[in-house]
Design an enzyme around this catalytic site. Structure first.
Site, PDB file in Angstrom:
ATOM      1  N   LYS A  97       0.825  -1.054  -0.039  1.00  0.00           N
ATOM      2  CA  LYS A  97       0.031  -0.146   0.098  1.00  0.00           C
ATOM      3  C   LYS A  97       0.950   1.235   0.009  1.00  0.00           C
ATOM      4  CE  LYS A  97      -4.013  -1.979   1.640  1.00  0.00           C
ATOM      5  NZ  LYS A  97      -4.014  -3.287   1.983  1.00  0.00           N
TER       6      LYS A  97
HETATM    7  C1  LIG Z   1      -4.557  -4.236   1.327  1.00  0.00           C
HETATM    8  C2  LIG Z   1      -3.613  -5.657   1.207  1.00  0.00           C
HETATM    9  C3  LIG Z   1      -4.170  -6.669   0.159  1.00  0.00           C
HETATM   10  C4  LIG Z   1      -5.330  -6.677  -0.442  1.00  0.00           C
HETATM   11  O1  LIG Z   1      -5.337  -5.593  -1.356  1.00  0.00           O
HETATM   12  P1  LIG Z   1      -6.793  -5.014  -2.285  1.00  0.00           P
HETATM   13  O2  LIG Z   1      -5.992  -3.967  -3.122  1.00  0.00           O
HETATM   14  O3  LIG Z   1      -7.407  -4.603  -1.058  1.00  0.00           O
HETATM   15  O4  LIG Z   1      -7.172  -6.226  -3.076  1.00  0.00           O
HETATM   16  C5  LIG Z   1      -3.282  -7.804   0.104  1.00  0.00           C
HETATM   17  N1  LIG Z   1      -2.119  -7.940   0.891  1.00  0.00           N
HETATM   18  C6  LIG Z   1      -1.698  -7.059   2.045  1.00  0.00           C
HETATM   19  C7  LIG Z   1      -0.574  -7.224   2.697  1.00  0.00           C
HETATM   20  C8  LIG Z   1      -2.554  -5.964   1.967  1.00  0.00           C
HETATM   21  O5  LIG Z   1      -2.228  -4.717   2.910  1.00  0.00           O
END
Ligand SMILES: *Cc1c(COP(=O)(O)O)cnc(C)c1O
Length: 471
Positions: A113
């Protein structure tokens, strides 16, 4: 480039106009009126670009109302070796010929993220400065999103972050990551309660429209369009790193929750990137796997949402999924609106008999699979034994499904969404040893912490916000 709503009820707006907002005014999600495309010749030129150059090439097609020089400077400030620990920003790691991991977790909070959120912090500051405005971000977190938002917004003018988390319920690592921030614009609020109560407080405060307006309350959740576009960049980066020329195709497997990450892959493909398959990997919370297998999208109740060892994928509905369905239905906003009204009313919709459902696989190349706690442990162990590489629990969900769906003729790139250091307990369970911590994180838990503890009361949170903003 103008943006419209998936539900058809918003006059076209510019990138900067949708940047700070959440849902569109009609309850839908902002989408570009069309996707920019890069032909093979343009992609050949992009192949040699650095990450910031590539990011500019792509983002400048979406953020057309930010002057090129300004956008270039914001990107240059975001994608640095200092923040992401390498000049590649998202390096490709090859496990064996045709099997790769795209490292997306080398940013400040060790999860993917950061890649989008770090840019968002700089974009927010830029747009707020320009408008002479300020924004108070209110959110609830059980871990990853909150810390990524805080590290993106720390020290930015015009922005404060009020982040609620369940008191003493996050891991010591996650707690320390957030609470050790000493920046005066970051406020950690530990709520005596569980995550759902934190979320309910955020809803209650946001539903008080008068308070929301006066206190300039906003959010940074996964439906933010700028986050999606920033994620498109690393699909191009990963593709170029895994291929020699544009005659080759690759597939991506994406550990998925709210469908934000893999939606960016879908957009990259629509922009002309030669992607064979986009493989959606879920954990036990298999809303998305079920849709791709059956055509039925059935949102889950919170009582049906499991707490798993890949907690960032523990979702009951996929908030970005509406954007994909908008494309599947040829941008028919009325049809999208009706489907989501049906979800509100009946909890689900069924596209299996819709004439466009077949193209989810044929035209868009989607595949899917799911993984369990036992699968994660096995996959973490296998990958460690076979390649000497430690992966985290979310990436393990992806790897498990990738190995099932892999076509020997097409290179497979698994997106790494977090580093194992964040999930030490499950890693130890799988391989009997602790994952290494990146430099700078060794003594995280011993740093002084700054946070306020409160009851699960919207009023206490409101009073706290007013006390800090003075508005
Ligand atoms: C947020 C997150 C996801 C999921 O991603 P999306 O964009 O919501 O599908 C997967 N793995 C980790 C470690 C995350 O922080």
């Amino acid at each position: 480039m103008k943006y419209v709503s998936t539900r058809g009820g918003m006059a076209p707006l510019s990138f900067s106009q949708i940047l700070l907002g959440g849902l569109a005014t009609d309850g839908g999600l902002a989408m570009p009126e069309s996707y920019p495309r890069f032909d093979a010749e343009q992609q050949q030129q992009m192949r040699g670009m650095s990450y910031p150059q590539l990011a500019f090439e792509i983002l400048s097609r979406f953020a057309t109302d930010i002057p090129a020089d300004h956008l270039r400077a914001l990107i240059a400030k975001t994608y640095t070796r200092e923040t992401f620990r390498s000049d590649d920003i998202t390096p490709l790691k090859t496990l064996e010929p045709g099997l790769h991991i795209l490292e997306l977790s080398n940013g400040p909070t060790l999860a993917f993220k950061d890649v989008a959120m770090q840019l968002l912090g700089n974009l927010f500051e830029y747009v707020l400065d320009k408008q002479g405005a300020e924004l108070n971000i209110l959110g609830a977190t059980s871990g990853d999103t909150g810390s990524a938002a805080e590290y993106a917004m720390r020290g930015k003018h015009g922005v404060r972050v009020f982040m609620l988390s369940p008191h003493q319920k996050m891991s010591p690592f996650q707690t320390a990551q957030m609470f050790s921030l000493q920046d005066p614009n970051i406020f950690n609020i530990a709520v005596r309660g569980v995550f759902d109560e934190c979320q309910d407080i955020v809803k209650a405060v946001s539903n008080d429209l008068e308070f929301k307006k006066r206190q300039k309350i906003g959010t940074v959740n996964s439906i933010n369009w700028a986050r999606v576009t920033a994620q498109v960049v690393y699909y191009f980066k990963g593709y170029f790193a895994a291929t020699k020329n544009n005659d080759q195709r690759v597939s991506f497997t994406v550990p998925s929750g709210n469908f934000g990450n893999v939606l960016a892959g879908h957009i990259a493909k629509q922009m002309g990137l030669p992607i064979a398959h986009l493989v959606v990997a879920t954990n036990e919370n298999d809303v998305l796997d079920e849709f791709f297998k059956t055509g039925v999208y059935r949102a889950r109740a919170s009582s049906e949402t499991y707490h798993t060892s890949s907690p960032s994928m523990d979702i009951s509905k996929a908030s970005n999924f509406e954007r994909f369905i908008y494309d599947v239905l040829d941008q028919d906003a009325k049809a999208v609106r009706e489907l989501w009204q049906k979800v509100e009313r009946e909890g689900s919709f069924d596209l299996s008999l819709h004439p466009n459902f077949a193209r989810v696989k044929t035209l868009y190349g989607f595949q899917s699979g799911k993984s369990t706690h036992a699968n994660r442990l096995n996959t973490i162990r296998d990958v460690y034994q076979r390649y000497g590489v430690m992966i985290d629990t979310h990436t393990a969900d992806g790897m498990k499904v990738a190995l099932e769906q892999r076509d020997p003729q097409v290179p497979m790139i698994v997106l790494e969404t977090a580093l194992p250091a964040k999930f030490a307990e499950t890693i130890s369970q799988a391989i009997g040893r602790e994952p290494p911590r990146p430099a700078g994180f060794e003594n995280l838990e011993t740093l002084p912490q700054r946070f306020a503890v409160m009851d699960a009361s919207a009023q206490q949170v409101k009073d706290f916000i007013v006390g800090q903003t003075g508005l």
